[in-house]
Write a protein that holds these residues in place. Structure first.
Motif, short mmCIF file in Angstrom:
data_model
loop_
_atom_site.label_atom_id
_atom_site.label_comp_id
_atom_site.label_asym_id
_atom_site.label_seq_id
_atom_site.Cartn_x
_atom_site.Cartn_y
_atom_site.Cartn_z
N ILE D 416 0.29 -0.88 0.20
CA ILE D 416 0.05 -0.23 0.16
C ILE D 416 0.81 1.18 0.52
O ILE D 416 0.47 2.36 -0.50
CB ILE D 416 -0.40 0.03 1.25
N ILE D 417 1.55 1.37 0.82
CA ILE D 417 2.44 2.42 1.15
C ILE D 417 3.70 2.55 -0.54
O ILE D 417 3.34 3.07 -0.75
CB ILE D 417 3.84 2.43 1.79
N LYS D 421 2.85 5.64 -2.83
CA LYS D 421 4.57 6.50 -3.20
C LYS D 421 4.01 6.98 -4.89
O LYS D 421 4.66 8.21 -5.61
CB LYS D 421 5.48 6.12 -2.82
N ALA D 422 3.94 5.37 -5.68
CA ALA D 422 3.40 5.66 -6.92
C ALA D 422 2.68 6.95 -7.75
O ALA D 422 2.94 7.07 -7.84
CB ALA D 422 3.38 4.46 -7.26
N ALA D 423 1.84 6.52 -6.56
CA ALA D 423 0.38 7.93 -7.34
C ALA D 423 1.24 9.00 -6.86
O ALA D 423 0.34 9.65 -7.42
CB ALA D 423 -0.53 7.44 -5.90
N LEU D 430 2.44 14.79 -13.56
CA LEU D 430 2.02 15.76 -14.00
C LEU D 430 1.32 17.00 -13.95
O LEU D 430 1.28 18.02 -14.41
CB LEU D 430 -0.01 14.78 -13.07
N LEU D 431 2.27 17.49 -12.42
CA LEU D 431 2.18 18.45 -11.98
C LEU D 431 3.15 19.15 -12.77
O LEU D 431 3.14 20.44 -13.11
CB LEU D 431 2.23 18.91 -10.77
N ALA D 432 4.08 18.45 -13.10
CA ALA D 432 5.70 18.91 -13.35
C ALA D 432 5.15 19.17 -15.47
O ALA D 432 5.46 20.09 -15.89
CB ALA D 432 6.79 18.45 -13.22
#
Lengths: 433, 433, 433, 433
Positions: D416-417, D421-423, D430-432
């Motif tokens: 899950i961690i 982190k991947a997300a 996406l932001l970049a």
């Protein structure tokens, strides 16, 4: 001897102040009362805060007498009357507008407790929530809804039924200096596991008049006000005792620069002690349906006339300026007494002309009050154990009278402390022998 | 046009009477009020029963003015005052002793609802029970404890919380003529399986003023009173609206020859509409501890002065004798109107000068009230659906004025019925065409 | 002598049945129990209605034993299990579909009171109302929500707090034959002045098992059901004691042809007395959010297995047909006893195999019960004053045993009446001498 | 695919666990369950704590089967039975006497909430007070009396009515490390102005099972216990989830060396999940009148047989000794996971085999639970925001299985961690871009 047989025989045992201040009063003027034997008393009780402008203030009495002589409407439910319109207009212009406040005015039944009941109903209607967050040592009245919000156990016990829909929150400093009570409150309200429902409103006095003269600081009030809006609760200030100039400004919350959603006023709003109560409501919260809360005497026009005259005292700064000086004088005198007679083992409390001494030994307050009465001063006690000597002189108290009253307290304290020491010494002797 | 902008802009939406009777009143005298345009109205509302002696009754106003001019104590909490002693003594001698009654007098906050709250607390304390048995269509006030005992759904809804500790009992004839409601009540209370706890008290009005002018008969009252003592419950009569002569005798329960354990008075007890309330308590039930129930304005000395003057009206039989005639006159006029305009399809209700017409069509009452106002008469409606036109002229109403007021009602009814018939005919035509 | 020291020393004083029926039971089968001294008792108590199929019915015990031996899931909260699916399917197909009923099944905590609590919560959620209309002499359980709806004063008193949010309505015939209780209920609910809030639900038993075997007629039930939908209230039938065939049909309300919005089942639903409870909910009212009401033992899979086997008894008409005959036989025997021993001065009450005698002299019921126990029959009393001898034989009771049990009651009554007469004669003699 | 159409179509929407753990279970044994597709799951849920001895523990199942086969009394209300006597005696000798405890045993309806309701009633009766002091994040059941004491807002909201007669107190550390909550509680209770009535009882769990695994320390418990006796309140420990060995000793409060006035037990007391509940009462408080609190299934004799067998596990120290090791192992594994996967940004909570991880990000707990289920482990969440992963393996869990279960949690957290982190990285990209 006082002529009290009629009271002893026919008045209910519920009477109380007359037990502490046994005299039959006949006339009164400004800062003093006179009993039927002609004895004069300085009045530091002021009708429990309903006589901020003193007894029979002529500026107020005169228009009242004229109104009666002219056949003005005395009682009118909530019919429109010229007297009511005049009051609303003056109160709006002189009190509200000058302070940047915008409130709708509701006239509930003419007592403080009725105003609180109305405020609680409205807060519940506006928020669709049922719980009221009230504070430790808060006092809000004796009818069932207001009594549920009142902290005093003796008063609560009078209900004869369980009191519901109120959750109790700690006032500033209630749990000691190190404990941040706003943080405690926030945790209880924000935590979905706390068991505390989000409240419809916070209901509080800025200075707790009956609860022991505990004062909420400006910063604490601001944080509480912000918390209230964050959690969707209304902020109701019960300014029934602390308002109308008692703490130095007309409203007790002015220096904190907060704007409560609802404000309750009563006591001195009627000028010379005529029953009147107001609920001030932010326009967006005035969701009442017609007649949803009412009361026969909500149209006490004689009180409107008196209240209109009383508003005049707030047209300029003369009164409020005088309060600064008087408040400071009282505080410094009380501090000196604590220092001198009690070696600092007591606390000066309050703000403005709502001030007093919290004794460590609760009995002292009562004994000082009784000794002072013998010397011609009426001054009561308050607090959960009646441990606080509470001074409420009229705002208009004469400076000489103020000094005289404080001198009496000073002398009474000295007398009582001396008695206490003598008694202690005597019992020590007894022990030694 | 009326000058009501101040009210529209600054008064809360809760105001109600002013919506039905749109005028700004300025002066009033006896049985009429005058608005600021000089228009005169006959007053059959009497401040919802607070003005039994008429507006500004000079016999009462004069001592009030003198008291103010002499600097009498106006406000005194429950300190002893000469004015209070005078009132207690006069009330005791003139009202109580002459009727063979022995009550201790409590002064709660000066509103009816405060008196009821006090009575309920005391009944719970005396009996150590919590449930109050209140009646269908009872009205007892708007603070939470009194509101729980009130029947009206709209008023109850204003509470915003569930109302507890009251069980509802059917008033006389509530379930129709054939159903003996005292038997129903007895069964519910005596049966250990009923789910109804033995009540601390029965709380009722002898004539239900707000609830629709339902009248309890003498025999029903006697049976209820006997039931109450049989089951260890107190009998509390809320005589706030029906008392002070409204139903023909000073107390509404005199003809029934019962002696309630507690009686609540307010409204007209203050003479000219000055806020005052009394709780009369049988000495053996006066178990209050000092200050267990209180309120700032419980010492409204101006009202004591007015109330003392009002007591004078009961020294001889002049007033009460006049009520017999006036009551009969009203009843016969109302009966005639029902016969003439409604072919008997409505009911005349009430007793003494608390009388009215219950219309089958609830809207009619409101329309007649509005039509009458246009013709210069103030007369309101009551009942669960506001279906009852309710007449409360001052007890001191002039006979000519009484006739004039009834004439207006007669004319208004005729007008409204004619309109109704015309409308019906028109819609019939429409249907036929 | 019975060996009860362990109970005397270590079990709470709250125990009760063991005081009336002092024996230590060891085994049981069908319609009888056996104590550890080998004495056999006919059981007309049936675990207060939880053993409709008799003790240890082999048709039910066998699959339970097999399930345990096969390691089936015993306890599973509300996880899906094969055993639960089987029960739901069988109950749906055999009980519901055959009766034209469409309900969602909720499994609350496995007691009747938990089922009632769930039903009340849901009714309040569905209707957004808070008041429950419950009936005189209703019994619904001992947890606070269900207890508030229970009529019995002794049980209510155990709460230690006031019980709220329930309004009490009269059951059929409660106020005597002439008083139409549905009309009374309708008036109270429809009148906006009655002080009774529109209820979320009517909660009732069709035959009041604890309250005295009062029976609601089909027509009364239909009228009440229609009233409920007219006023927007749900109809909840508490069929915990009267259901599962006890009154002749699986549900007690079948002959009335009503379809309650919610039905509570427990007691015999678990087949051999294994704890289980069901709330049946019309699909449109199943507005629960997941986990909004829960309880650890809501997944008592052993009880599901037993309950599935018990459903088999309703696949054909054999059981229900037998109930008609048994019910009639009981009624006729009871009627004969009343006639013979009491000259008709008692009432036969109940329906199906939930029947009994209401004595005028409340003590008689207890004395007959005790005398019967000495003769080897367990039969209890009920009613607000424990004045009703209450027969609950297993539905599967053998006809000979049924006759034997009734013979014992007959003999016990004869004995007690004879004693009573002898005592009366003796005291008469004493008086005469 | 699972065959859940029957549940979807006919079971109420209130079902919840089945939504998180979608499988149809068929059999179970010790520390695992098997679904009808033959898939095996490790069970760290243990029926929410009702299966401390594992599923179908043969030592318990065998006597239950034998009892059924021998025709033992299954259901007997509170009649005396041999099976009940055996249970009382064993429980008294093996559990109570060995711990120096002296309690009377009450058998309420067989659910935890019924036990709590009984305890609250009794505390109110004993003290003649009405208020219960309950704690933040406490969980005590779903019937109205117990629900009022429960903290969870979602559960409370299900009531549909206001919940009364409970005052909320802060659990240890609730207001942060620096705030002494016992001092806070004492102030509120001892101050006559606080508005908090002296409570009838303090009701608490030593480890809050539903509320987030918060643990009361021994010293805090001792101080609270002393405070309770100082203020005349009873101390009630709700040991329904934390008792029966769950925290390492039979009762959760043993290490604190306090003796509660009342203890509530349920869940695992029935051995294999058979419904049973106990209220343990100090003899001097056993003031019940017969039948004052009851319930049909209070005589679940099958559960008595199981419970008697379960007591055997406490005859020697084998089980309790094993709990020490298992508890430490769980704690150390959880601590390592927090360190490794969350860089210490989470808290390990709990005691004994009632342990878990409180995540800062509430969603994580749910995601880990779901991921674990996919890997064959049943483990739930708790806490006010469901932010705590909660491990309740059977006390008898095999060491290999315990390790296997913890490995699954470890792997699930890692997964899950990593996803998280991947997300986060993706949305950063996406932001970049």
């Amino acid at each position: 001897m006082i002529d009290d047989a009629v009271f002893q025989n026919y008045e209910s045992a519920v009477r109380s102040y007359c037990r502490d201040f046994p005299a039959v009063f006949q006339s009164a003027s400004g800062d003093h009362m006179v009993d039927e034997n002609g004895r004069r008393y300085i009045d530091f009780l002021s009708g429990a805060g309903a006589l901020n402008y003193g007894h029979n203030n002529s500026h107020i009495v005169q228009p009242v007498v004229e109104y009666l002589q002219q056949g003005g409407v005395v009682h009118a439910l909530d019919l429109y009357t010229a007297a009511k319109r005049r009051f609303i207009k003056e109160f709006h212009d002189v009190i509200l507008v000058k302070r940047g406040l915008d409130y709708r005015i509701q006239f509930p039944g003419p007592t403080g407790t009725n105003a609180v009941e109305a405020a609680l109903k409205l807060a519940r209607k506006v928020t669709k929530r049922s719980t009221i967050a009230a504070f430790t040592n808060g006092f809000h009245g004796m009818t069932l809804g207001a009594l549920a919000a009142t902290g005093n156990q003796y008063k609560r016990g009078g209900a004869g039924v369980a009191l519901h829909n109120v959750v109790r929150m700690p006032f500033e400093s209630y749990h000691g200096v190190g404990v941040d009570t706003v943080a405690i409150i926030e945790k209880m309200i924000q935590d979905p596991g706390s068991g505390v429902e989000p409240p419809a409103a916070f209901l509080l006095e800025v200075v707790q008049g009956e609860g022991g003269l505990n004062v909420a600081s400006d910063s604490w009030l601001r944080r509480l006000s912000e918390l209230a809006s964050r959690v969707g609760a209304l902020l109701i200030v019960d300014d029934i005792q602390a308002g109308c100039g008692r703490t130095g400004s007309f409203f007790s919350f002015e220096s904190a620069k907060i704007v409560p959603d609802i404000v309750c006023l009563s006591k001195s709003i009627g000028g010379i002690g005529l029953p009147l109560a107001l609920v001030l409501i932010k326009p967006e919260h005035d969701l009442w349906s017609p007649g949803e809360h009412n009361g026969t005497f909500r149209g006490n026009n004689l009180a409107f006339v008196a209240a209109t005259a009383a508003v005049d005292f707030w047209r300029d700064d003369e009164l409020s300026d005088s309060l600064v000086y008087k408040g400071r004088y009282i505080m410094s005198r009380l501090a000196a007494m604590v220092e001198q007679h009690l070696a600092g083992q007591a606390t000066v409390r309050g703000r403005g002309l709502l001030a007093g001494i919290a004794f460590c030994d609760a009995e002292l307050a009562d004994r000082v009050s009784k000794a002072a009465f013998k010397r011609g001063l009426i001054v009561e006690t308050c607090g959960p154990k009646s441990e606080v000597l509470k001074l409420l002189p009229p705002l208009t108290v004469d400076l000489d009278t103020l000094q005289e009253g404080l001198d009496i307290i000073d002398a009474s304290m000295m007398e009582i402390i001396a008695q206490q020491k003598a008694a202690a010494a005597a019992s020590l002797d007894l022990l030694a022998s």
